[in-house]
Design a protein around this motif. Structure first.
Motif, PDB file in Angstrom:
ATOM      1  N   UNK A 333      -2.577  -3.093  10.495  1.00  0.00           N
ATOM      2  CA  UNK A 333      -2.181  -3.281   9.094  1.00  0.00           C
ATOM      3  C   UNK A 333      -3.331  -2.839   8.204  1.00  0.00           C
ATOM      4  N   UNK A 334      -3.036  -2.655   6.947  1.00  0.00           N
ATOM      5  CA  UNK A 334      -4.056  -2.243   5.992  1.00  0.00           C
ATOM      6  C   UNK A 334      -3.798  -2.843   4.630  1.00  0.00           C
ATOM      7  N   UNK A 335      -4.869  -3.137   3.923  1.00  0.00           N
ATOM      8  CA  UNK A 335      -4.792  -3.666   2.557  1.00  0.00           C
ATOM      9  C   UNK A 335      -5.708  -2.825   1.684  1.00  0.00           C
ATOM     10  N   UNK A 336      -5.151  -2.241   0.632  1.00  0.00           N
ATOM     11  CA  UNK A 336      -5.965  -1.469  -0.304  1.00  0.00           C
ATOM     12  C   UNK A 336      -5.761  -2.011  -1.710  1.00  0.00           C
ATOM     13  N   UNK A 337      -6.857  -2.359  -2.374  1.00  0.00           N
ATOM     14  CA  UNK A 337      -6.819  -2.897  -3.735  1.00  0.00           C
ATOM     15  C   UNK A 337      -7.633  -1.964  -4.621  1.00  0.00           C
ATOM     16  N   UNK A 338      -7.011  -1.497  -5.680  1.00  0.00           N
ATOM     17  CA  UNK A 338      -7.695  -0.562  -6.582  1.00  0.00           C
ATOM     18  C   UNK A 338      -7.293  -0.862  -8.015  1.00  0.00           C
ATOM     19  N   UNK A 339      -8.055  -0.301  -8.920  1.00  0.00           N
ATOM     20  CA  UNK A 339      -7.775  -0.515 -10.336  1.00  0.00           C
ATOM     21  C   UNK A 339      -7.854   0.807 -11.074  1.00  0.00           C
ATOM     22  N   UNK A 340      -6.830   1.071 -11.891  1.00  0.00           N
ATOM     23  CA  UNK A 340      -6.806   2.238 -12.758  1.00  0.00           C
ATOM     24  C   UNK A 340      -6.546   1.756 -14.175  1.00  0.00           C
ATOM     25  N   UNK A 341      -7.551   1.915 -15.022  1.00  0.00           N
ATOM     26  CA  UNK A 341      -7.466   1.424 -16.405  1.00  0.00           C
ATOM     27  C   UNK A 341      -7.155  -0.078 -16.378  1.00  0.00           C
ATOM     28  N   UNK A 342      -6.040  -0.477 -16.957  1.00  0.00           N
ATOM     29  CA  UNK A 342      -5.714  -1.914 -17.012  1.00  0.00           C
ATOM     30  C   UNK A 342      -4.654  -2.303 -15.993  1.00  0.00           C
ATOM     31  N   UNK A 343      -4.476  -1.517 -14.934  1.00  0.00           N
ATOM     32  CA  UNK A 343      -3.494  -1.834 -13.895  1.00  0.00           C
ATOM     33  C   UNK A 343      -4.202  -2.029 -12.569  1.00  0.00           C
ATOM     34  N   UNK A 344      -3.935  -3.165 -11.949  1.00  0.00           N
ATOM     35  CA  UNK A 344      -4.478  -3.474 -10.630  1.00  0.00           C
ATOM     36  C   UNK A 344      -3.382  -3.225  -9.600  1.00  0.00           C
ATOM     37  N   UNK A 383      11.875   0.712   5.772  1.00  0.00           N
ATOM     38  CA  UNK A 383      13.071   1.154   6.493  1.00  0.00           C
ATOM     39  C   UNK A 383      13.113   0.565   7.897  1.00  0.00           C
ATOM     40  N   UNK A 384      14.302   0.470   8.450  1.00  0.00           N
ATOM     41  CA  UNK A 384      14.443  -0.023   9.814  1.00  0.00           C
ATOM     42  C   UNK A 384      13.657   0.871  10.766  1.00  0.00           C
ATOM     43  N   UNK A 385      12.850   0.270  11.598  1.00  0.00           N
ATOM     44  CA  UNK A 385      11.983   1.028  12.496  1.00  0.00           C
ATOM     45  C   UNK A 385      10.586   1.226  11.965  1.00  0.00           C
ATOM     46  N   UNK A 386      10.372   0.901  10.676  1.00  0.00           N
ATOM     47  CA  UNK A 386       9.049   0.961  10.074  1.00  0.00           C
ATOM     48  C   UNK A 386       8.660   2.365   9.658  1.00  0.00           C
ATOM     49  N   UNK A 387       7.456   2.504   9.128  1.00  0.00           N
ATOM     50  CA  UNK A 387       6.499   1.437   8.782  1.00  0.00           C
ATOM     51  C   UNK A 387       6.891   0.744   7.480  1.00  0.00           C
ATOM     52  N   UNK A 388       6.121  -0.262   7.125  1.00  0.00           N
ATOM     53  CA  UNK A 388       6.383  -1.030   5.913  1.00  0.00           C
ATOM     54  C   UNK A 388       5.229  -0.848   4.928  1.00  0.00           C
ATOM     55  N   UNK A 389       5.579  -0.670   3.661  1.00  0.00           N
ATOM     56  CA  UNK A 389       4.572  -0.592   2.592  1.00  0.00           C
ATOM     57  C   UNK A 389       5.049  -1.453   1.433  1.00  0.00           C
ATOM     58  N   UNK A 390       4.241  -2.414   1.044  1.00  0.00           N
ATOM     59  CA  UNK A 390       4.549  -3.285  -0.087  1.00  0.00           C
ATOM     60  C   UNK A 390       3.494  -3.048  -1.162  1.00  0.00           C
ATOM     61  N   UNK A 391       3.961  -2.654  -2.328  1.00  0.00           N
ATOM     62  CA  UNK A 391       3.063  -2.312  -3.436  1.00  0.00           C
ATOM     63  C   UNK A 391       3.245  -3.287  -4.574  1.00  0.00           C
ATOM     64  N   UNK A 392       2.141  -3.835  -5.029  1.00  0.00           N
ATOM     65  CA  UNK A 392       2.138  -4.755  -6.166  1.00  0.00           C
ATOM     66  C   UNK A 392       1.246  -4.161  -7.253  1.00  0.00           C
ATOM     67  N   UNK A 393       1.751  -4.127  -8.482  1.00  0.00           N
ATOM     68  CA  UNK A 393       0.948  -3.694  -9.615  1.00  0.00           C
ATOM     69  C   UNK A 393       0.954  -4.799 -10.659  1.00  0.00           C
ATOM     70  N   UNK A 394      -0.233  -5.091 -11.168  1.00  0.00           N
ATOM     71  CA  UNK A 394      -0.379  -6.182 -12.139  1.00  0.00           C
ATOM     72  C   UNK A 394      -1.228  -5.728 -13.308  1.00  0.00           C
ATOM     73  N   UNK A 395      -0.878  -6.122 -14.534  1.00  0.00           N
ATOM     74  CA  UNK A 395      -1.739  -5.833 -15.676  1.00  0.00           C
ATOM     75  C   UNK A 395      -2.964  -6.732 -15.631  1.00  0.00           C
ATOM     76  N   UNK A 396      -4.124  -6.166 -15.900  1.00  0.00           N
ATOM     77  CA  UNK A 396      -5.342  -6.992 -15.868  1.00  0.00           C
ATOM     78  C   UNK A 396      -6.271  -6.617 -17.006  1.00  0.00           C
ATOM     79  N   UNK A 397      -5.716  -6.110 -18.091  1.00  0.00           N
ATOM     80  CA  UNK A 397      -6.558  -5.712 -19.215  1.00  0.00           C
ATOM     81  C   UNK A 397      -6.686  -6.759 -20.287  1.00  0.00           C
ATOM     82  N   UNK A 398      -6.115  -7.931 -20.064  1.00  0.00           N
ATOM     83  CA  UNK A 398      -6.191  -8.968 -21.091  1.00  0.00           C
ATOM     84  C   UNK A 398      -7.209  -9.997 -20.733  1.00  0.00           C
TER      85      UNK A 398
END
Length: 398
Positions: A333-344, A383-398
């Motif tokens: 598995x892998x976890x990547x966390x990045x920030x672009x401008x005000x989006x995490x 999709x059935x059979x994989x792989x799985x990717x779950x993407x979360x985007x959050x505002x963090x400029x406030x």
């Protein structure tokens, strides 16, 4: 802009204009078919996407939130029906108006390229004509007018194609994008639904905490109090029966430790202390290290992140990796966390069997509620059979 990039832009603009001409003619020919609402919206969406790509801007389509259901975020917004239908005659007209000059320019360049060395291969009555009406009757005409036509039309394309293509793309986006009033109305509707979701999630969270405290911690504390009372009574009745008193005190001590463990679990579900102690990077390191599947963690430069966003990211990663361990049969598995401008952005991937679906109670619905509470987005690609990717985007400029 370098010459190479300029010519690349000219080429992309030429392809865009020729494509607009073809789509304009196709709109006229297939107008009755395109008046079907689903096809009209598909046609309009396709034009909006290609216009956005040409302009190098973010797509005019944005994720749209639904009030409830399996997919609270459901991909790009579909063009409004009224705008999709309006685009049909506009596209038929602008596609021809902007695309025909490009076709004439490119076509005459190709004609000159062919006519210059091969003019003699045509019959006397079929000799190619350069500069619209000058027949090529000999090598002098071919070698003079042919290269000159190629040069002039190429220069014209170099100068005119990019602004023409951008003008058509801007018209496309102006017709197909929501007005300021429509965007504001949509935003108000989204915020209204989000507020309801937040209130529901908050109520569910309070009920969960109350249930955990009542059924778990409180029950254990009552049991401890009863054991201590029995131990005191036994000691009062028979001070010499140290074995019974010791056994009761040992049970009370073990119950106290179990109650403390449960209480710490409840506290972590409200706001993990590890975030305050080690920060988001350290907390995610602890989560990925403790995961039952080998997990690679990549955290970019996040700068300052609001505590509420840190908590949502922590819970999202922890819950997702728990799902990976329990359900995916993944080996990595892998976890990547990045920030672009005000989006995490948070991307969690695994090479498991896929098929992640919040209707199966895998915790994705809980992650979605937390994300929506902060006006974020959640996308699940599993999709059935994989792989799985779950993407979360959050505002963090406030």
């Amino acid at each position: 802009m370098t010459s190479g990039r300029r010519w690349e832009q000219v080429g992309r603009s030429g392809v865009y204009l020729l494509g607009s001409l073809v789509s304009g003619v196709a709109t006229v020919l297939a107008l009755p078919l395109l008046c079907i609402l689903r096809l009209a919206r598909f046609w309009a969406n396709w034009h909006r996407e290609r216009a956005s790509r040409l302009l190098g801007a973010a797509s005019a389509s944005r994720p749209v939130r639904r009030a409830t259901g399996r997919r609270a975020w459901a991909g790009p917004v579909t063009v409004r029906t009224s705008r999709a239908l309006l685009w049909l005659p506009v596209n038929a007209m602008t596609g021809v108006v902007f695309g025909l000059p490009a076709l004439l320019c490119v076509g005459n360049v190709v004609l000159a390229v062919i006519a210059t060395p091969l003019w003699w291969a045509f019959g006397l009555e079929d000799r190619p004509r350069l500069f619209i009406d000058v027949p090529v009757t000999g090598w002098a005409t071919a070698l003079t007018l042919g290269p000159l036509q190629i040069l002039l039309l190429t220069a014209l394309a170099y100068v005119a194609f990019p602004p023409l293509a951008r003008a058509h793309a801007r018209i496309c986006l102006a017709v197909l994008s929501d007005s300021t009033e429509e965007q504001l109305a949509e935003r108000v509707a989204v915020l209204t639904r989000t507020r309801a979701d937040v209130l529901d999630a908050h109520g569910a969270e309070l009920r969960r905490i109350e249930r955990d405290l009542h059924d778990g911690t409180q029950a254990r504390l009552v049991a401890i109090a009863m054991r201590l009372a029995v131990a005191r009574q036994a000691f009062s009745d028979n001070p010499r029966d140290e074995r019974l008193v010791e056994e009761l005190l040992r049970d009370a001590h073990e119950g106290t430790e179990e109650a403390m463990t449960e209480l710490r679990g409840v506290i972590r579900s409200v706001y993990p202390p590890i975030l305050a102690d080690r920060g988001l990077d350290g907390a995610l390191t602890a989560v990925t290290t403790g995961c039952g599947v080998p997990t690679r963690l990549d955290v970019g430069d996040l700068d300052r992140v609001p505590p509420a966003v840190e908590a949502v990211v922590y819970f999202a990663v922890a819950e997702t990796l728990t799902n990976v361990t329990r359900h995916s049969r993944a080996t990595a598995a892998g976890v990547r966390v990045s920030r672009t401008a005000d989006r995490l952005s948070v991307l969690v991937t695994d090479n498991g069997t896929g098929g992640a679906d919040d209707r199966r109670g895998t915790g994705i619905a809980g992650i979605r509620r937390r994300v929506l509470a902060l006006d974020g987005t959640l996308e699940v690609d599993s999709p059935a059979g994989g792989p799985t990717a779950i993407t979360v985007e959050l505002p963090c400029g406030w």
